[in-house]
Design a protein around this motif. Structure first.
Motif, PDB file in Angstrom:
ATOM      1  N   ASP A 173       0.972  -1.268  -0.110  1.00  0.00           N
ATOM      2  CA  ASP A 173       0.003   0.058   0.008  1.00  0.00           C
ATOM      3  C   ASP A 173       0.822   1.399   0.007  1.00  0.00           C
ATOM      4  OD1 ASP A 173      -2.111   1.811   0.193  1.00  0.00           O
ATOM      5  OD2 ASP A 173      -2.638   1.337   2.203  1.00  0.00           O
ATOM      6  N   HIS A 174       1.665   1.457  -1.170  1.00  0.00           N
ATOM      7  CA  HIS A 174       2.495   2.601  -1.138  1.00  0.00           C
ATOM      8  C   HIS A 174       2.804   2.786  -2.780  1.00  0.00           C
ATOM      9  CE1 HIS A 174       5.361   5.471   0.065  1.00  0.00           C
ATOM     10  NE2 HIS A 174       5.140   5.145   1.382  1.00  0.00           N
ATOM     11  N   TYR A 175       3.329   3.743  -2.986  1.00  0.00           N
ATOM     12  CA  TYR A 175       3.849   3.965  -4.520  1.00  0.00           C
ATOM     13  C   TYR A 175       5.255   3.970  -4.929  1.00  0.00           C
ATOM     14  CZ  TYR A 175       6.197   8.173  -2.536  1.00  0.00           C
ATOM     15  OH  TYR A 175       7.161   8.915  -1.903  1.00  0.00           O
ATOM     16  N   CYS A 176       6.196   2.985  -3.773  1.00  0.00           N
ATOM     17  CA  CYS A 176       7.322   2.891  -3.847  1.00  0.00           C
ATOM     18  C   CYS A 176       7.666   1.610  -2.916  1.00  0.00           C
ATOM     19  CB  CYS A 176       8.451   3.825  -3.642  1.00  0.00           C
ATOM     20  SG  CYS A 176       8.511   4.669  -2.073  1.00  0.00           S
ATOM     21  N   CYS A 177       8.802   1.119  -2.907  1.00  0.00           N
ATOM     22  CA  CYS A 177       9.122  -0.115  -1.806  1.00  0.00           C
ATOM     23  C   CYS A 177      10.194   0.614  -0.817  1.00  0.00           C
ATOM     24  CB  CYS A 177      10.378  -1.127  -2.689  1.00  0.00           C
ATOM     25  SG  CYS A 177       9.286  -2.256  -3.328  1.00  0.00           S
ATOM     26  N   ASP A 178       9.796   0.363   0.521  1.00  0.00           N
ATOM     27  CA  ASP A 178      10.478   0.873   1.584  1.00  0.00           C
ATOM     28  C   ASP A 178      10.277   0.032   2.575  1.00  0.00           C
ATOM     29  OD1 ASP A 178      12.236   2.295   3.124  1.00  0.00           O
ATOM     30  OD2 ASP A 178      11.097   4.239   3.199  1.00  0.00           O
ATOM     31  N   LEU A 179      10.969  -0.110   3.815  1.00  0.00           N
ATOM     32  CA  LEU A 179      10.980  -1.070   4.815  1.00  0.00           C
ATOM     33  C   LEU A 179       9.634  -0.749   5.483  1.00  0.00           C
ATOM     34  CD1 LEU A 179      14.589  -1.262   6.445  1.00  0.00           C
ATOM     35  CD2 LEU A 179      13.043  -3.066   5.585  1.00  0.00           C
ATOM     36  N   GLN A 180       9.055   0.297   5.533  1.00  0.00           N
ATOM     37  CA  GLN A 180       8.142   0.462   6.303  1.00  0.00           C
ATOM     38  C   GLN A 180       6.624  -0.245   5.843  1.00  0.00           C
ATOM     39  OE1 GLN A 180       7.332   1.495   9.397  1.00  0.00           O
ATOM     40  NE2 GLN A 180       8.715   3.005  10.246  1.00  0.00           N
ATOM     41  N   PRO A 181       6.389  -0.043   4.729  1.00  0.00           N
ATOM     42  CA  PRO A 181       5.415  -1.038   4.099  1.00  0.00           C
ATOM     43  C   PRO A 181       5.494  -2.412   4.033  1.00  0.00           C
ATOM     44  CG  PRO A 181       6.288   0.597   2.373  1.00  0.00           C
ATOM     45  CD  PRO A 181       6.790   0.844   3.795  1.00  0.00           C
ATOM     46  N   LEU A 182       6.903  -2.712   3.874  1.00  0.00           N
ATOM     47  CA  LEU A 182       7.251  -4.226   3.722  1.00  0.00           C
ATOM     48  C   LEU A 182       7.007  -4.951   4.997  1.00  0.00           C
ATOM     49  CD1 LEU A 182      10.553  -4.064   1.394  1.00  0.00           C
ATOM     50  CD2 LEU A 182       8.108  -4.920   0.789  1.00  0.00           C
TER      51      LEU A 182
END
Length: 309
Positions: A173-182
């Motif tokens: 649920d984001h527009y890019c990959c980052d640790l928080q949404p992963l």
């Protein structure tokens, strides 16, 4: 990299799923990204070829513009392209690469902002020793350490990301990959990894912001001993730096210094520091800096004159 995962790709939900709003996203962020590239390219070329912008402040501004360009490029092109894609797919390897690049240039921006604050501190508080302390060799060494620090930070982030096993679902649920949404998608208890994330990115953001605010408070306090003209010039420069610091660190601290919870405004906050701030930085540094504007006019007038002959 994905041998322990049953997930080989992720689907980004983007900023919106409404077709009309996606068209607005395309137009708005294409303008932002184009402006970022043009503005930072203009600053890079001007500093590179201008003889009047040889001071350490502009040496660091040169690298800040490079970091801004690369930082925005780590997310903006995919966001723009994905605004026309019905299924926004990113492979596992691409996702890990995006995390690495995002944190590499994000950390580089933080360290360069610290170096710029240090430069202003020495220039204003220790003017007689400034040429000795901030000589060219020292500035180069400081930039090299900034790159090394950024690389180590990014390696730490990607090491945390590679620890996460994914077995589905694969919707980010984001527009890019980052640790928080992963962290929300990992098939494990992510409490310890989130603590490591906060102790890495969160501490860097918070401590750097606190250090910068304290340094600028010391600088502003010391200006009382300067002449009115010197005070005005120093205030103009420091105000630009303080604006950039607040615009960049405010969203970063909001994202990276909290438990693994999500809020509806998370994506827009991320947009602000990954795309909007790199767009605003060239405007802030050029519109408020007479030396940069004069150097740009002189450089480009010479170029236009030479081409017309």
């Amino acid at each position: 990299m994905q041998q322990n995962n049953s997930v080989t790709e992720f689907i980004l939900l983007g900023l919106t799923r409404d077709p009309r709003r996606q068209k607005m996203v395309f137009i708005i962020f294409l303008i932002f990204y184009t402006g970022t590239l043009m503005g930072n390219f203009l600053i890079i070329v001007t500093i590179k070829f201008s003889r009047t912008l040889g001071s350490p402040m502009y040496f660091f501004l040169f690298y800040l513009s490079i970091a801004d360009t690369c930082f925005s490029t780590s997310t903006a092109p995919r966001l723009i392209v994905d605004s026309f894609s019905e299924k926004k797919v990113i492979s596992y390897n691409e996702c890990m690469t995006q995390i690495f690049v995002l944190h590499l240039f994000g950390a580089m921006e933080i360290f360069v902002l610290i170096l710029m604050a240090f430069d202003r501190y020495v220039a204003i508080c220790k003017p007689l020793r400034y040429p000795t302390i901030m000589r060219r060799q020292v500035c180069i060494i400081l930039i090299v350490f900034a790159w090394i620090g950024s690389f180590l930070h990014s390696i730490a982030q990607i090491a945390l990301a590679l620890k996460l096993p994914f077995c589905g679902p694969n919707l980010i649920d984001h527009y890019c990959c980052d640790l928080q949404p992963l962290l929300k998608l990992a098939c494990m208890d992510t409490y310890v990894i989130n603590l490591q994330l906060v102790s890495n990115s969160g501490v860097i953001c918070s401590s750097s912001f606190l250090l910068l605010i304290i340094s600028y408070c010391i600088i502003l306090h010391s200006l009382r001993n300067h002449s009115a003209e010197g005070r005005k010039k120093a205030l103009s420069t420091c105000t630009s730096h303080i604006i950039v610091v607040i615009l960049f660190f405010g969203p970063c601290i909001f994202i990276y210094t909290r438990p693994p919870t999500t809020f509806p405004m998370d994506k827009m906050v991320s947009v602000f520091y990954t795309i909007a701030t790199p767009f605003l930085n060239p405007l802030i540094y050029t519109l408020r800096n007479a030396e940069v504007k004069n150097a740009m006019r002189k450089l480009w007038s010479i170029k236009i004159t030479s081409e017309s002959k």
